[in-house]
Write a protein that holds these residues in place. Sequence first.
Motif, PDB file in Angstrom:
ATOM      1  N   GLN A  58     -17.695  -1.004  -8.021  1.00  0.00           N
ATOM      2  CA  GLN A  58     -17.637  -0.226  -6.776  1.00  0.00           C
ATOM      3  C   GLN A  58     -18.706   0.850  -6.752  1.00  0.00           C
ATOM      4  O   GLN A  58     -19.256   1.171  -5.699  1.00  0.00           O
ATOM      5  N   HIS A 117      -9.380   7.807  -3.260  1.00  0.00           N
ATOM      6  CA  HIS A 117      -9.627   6.390  -3.032  1.00  0.00           C
ATOM      7  C   HIS A 117      -8.521   5.565  -3.678  1.00  0.00           C
ATOM      8  O   HIS A 117      -8.227   5.727  -4.862  1.00  0.00           O
ATOM      9  N   GLU A 160      -7.150   1.470  -3.708  1.00  0.00           N
ATOM     10  CA  GLU A 160      -7.356   0.106  -3.231  1.00  0.00           C
ATOM     11  C   GLU A 160      -6.637  -0.883  -4.134  1.00  0.00           C
ATOM     12  O   GLU A 160      -6.426  -0.633  -5.322  1.00  0.00           O
ATOM     13  N   GLN A 161      -6.253  -2.000  -3.548  1.00  0.00           N
ATOM     14  CA  GLN A 161      -5.573  -3.007  -4.346  1.00  0.00           C
ATOM     15  C   GLN A 161      -6.550  -3.687  -5.282  1.00  0.00           C
ATOM     16  O   GLN A 161      -7.680  -4.000  -4.905  1.00  0.00           O
ATOM     17  N   TYR A 190      -3.027  -1.500  -8.445  1.00  0.00           N
ATOM     18  CA  TYR A 190      -3.877  -0.701  -7.569  1.00  0.00           C
ATOM     19  C   TYR A 190      -4.826   0.136  -8.408  1.00  0.00           C
ATOM     20  O   TYR A 190      -4.512   0.516  -9.535  1.00  0.00           O
ATOM     21  N   ASP A 194       0.832  -1.206   0.000  1.00  0.00           N
ATOM     22  CA  ASP A 194       0.000   0.000   0.000  1.00  0.00           C
ATOM     23  C   ASP A 194       0.867   1.256   0.000  1.00  0.00           C
ATOM     24  O   ASP A 194       0.572   2.230  -0.713  1.00  0.00           O
TER      25      ASP A 194
END
Lengths: 237, 237
Positions: free
Chosen positions: A143, A68, A70-71, A91, A49
């Motif tokens: 998402q 935002h 995120e992996q 990512y 991260d």
Amino acid sequence: MANVAVTVDLVIFTVRGGALHVLLIERGKEPFLGQAALPGGFVRDETLDEAAQRELFEETGVDGRELHLEQLRAYGDQRRDPRGRVVTVAYLALGADLPLPVAGTDAARAQWTPVADVLSGLVRPAFDHGAILRDGLERARSQLEHTTVAAAFCREPFTVGDLRGIYEAVWGLPLDPSNFRRKVTRAEGFLEATGERRFPEVGRPAALYRRGPAVMLMPPLLRSAAALGENRLSGVG
Amino acid sequence: MANVAVTVDLVIFTVRGGALHVLLIERGKEPFLGQAALPGGFVRDETLDEAAQRELFEETGVDGRELHLEQLRAYGDQRRDPRGRVVTVAYLALGADLPLPVAGTDAARAQWTPVADVLSGLVRPAFDHGAILRDGLERARSQLEHTTVAAAFCREPFTVGDLRGIYEAVWGLPLDPSNFRRKVTRAEGFLEATGERRFPEVGRPAALYRRGPAVMLMPPLLRSAAALGENRLSGVG
DNA sequence: CCACTTTGGGTCAAGGTGACTTTTAGCTAA
DNA sequence: TTAGCTAAAAGTCACCTTGACCCAAAGTGG
């Protein structure tokens, strides 16, 4: 098993002028010299991260805590990189109308590219970055259905129309303004009215909102069944 | 960046006796000697998916093409393995009441462990495998909502009651039998009736089904809003 | 024959959705 | 001043899904 290199690659999306864009750099060395690619780099003595946040900052100057991040998943086929075994952790970053890539380091060769240009084959990213980009797009689309991340694409304050524009750009679909408003305004914790209004050049003034505390969208805001099969990302700008 | 080892770790779920179980091995060497851990191993000259399939076969004797196997995500904190930098790519496997782990290699020390024992803290997996397991559980729960993978947990032919048992074990919730039946039988392509019936020891005979061609579940079969917050996985056996 | 269990079918009210219409509030051009 | 335009905001309505029920059907065992 040694001699495995680990990198992070970033799929950074933003919406500009009603169309979804992704940040691509022009490669400055072999292999794939001169070809478009996702920004990324080798992982140092840091978490995955942290590596993603660092690369994000180096490429765009944006603090990773402001958007935002995120992996997505890992990609590790033997021949995805001709130099040897390179496993990359991709990512997904979603940001509000981000600034032009900052000067310095590799970023000088970075530019926002319409996602439609990649999907149509007009731009062909190096390595397996085309596939990674498509996976990232599908993740972003999903998402938007289940979370409130769409608001992360919007600079505050924003209107319901701004938010709808994000959904339309990412999904590549027109949405009914009235039904969309009903949905997002009733979703508890999604939007917080500021009490202010914005006066556009044409049309009725629109109420302004901030992001609310909610993260999950319950019930979800699903794409229509018909939309799932299609993949059109055109005529949206 | 060199000296990075890449492994795959498997979260293999199955339902036995109405309760969700995960395959854990007892470590045969340091670090964490004797402690429980997810099965896994180093990636060789193969794709990540192939490495996961190979490990799955070595641990359970199951052909990876016979069950559901998907990548979960990568874990790469610097200190997750005391021996050095090890990035692991976790996979999620869902299988029908799998056989006891086969003898041979490491598998002799493998056994099915109730997931509830891990969530309650009774069993504490080595490394960050507890967190990986929880991520895998959440992914599995989510997959049941949107896809037809639940049928992959069932040995064919199966009844609607069998399928409901899978949902109840994975979600850790009781479901209304009547509403569940209505939902899954009307979902096009989820179930295919064989025409046969099964005569249980008690109760009315149940119609038998095969897996249908559908992969996605549209509309999804969502957990109730109340269930999302809870995490109870008890009183299910 | 009765108690019991699980399947399978049904009702019913509440709530969400998609398609659509109407009203409101600003602008600009005549 | 008024007509015309645009987009926001609100309302209507039919349809469908859902959750909570109820009840008959079809087996088993006492």
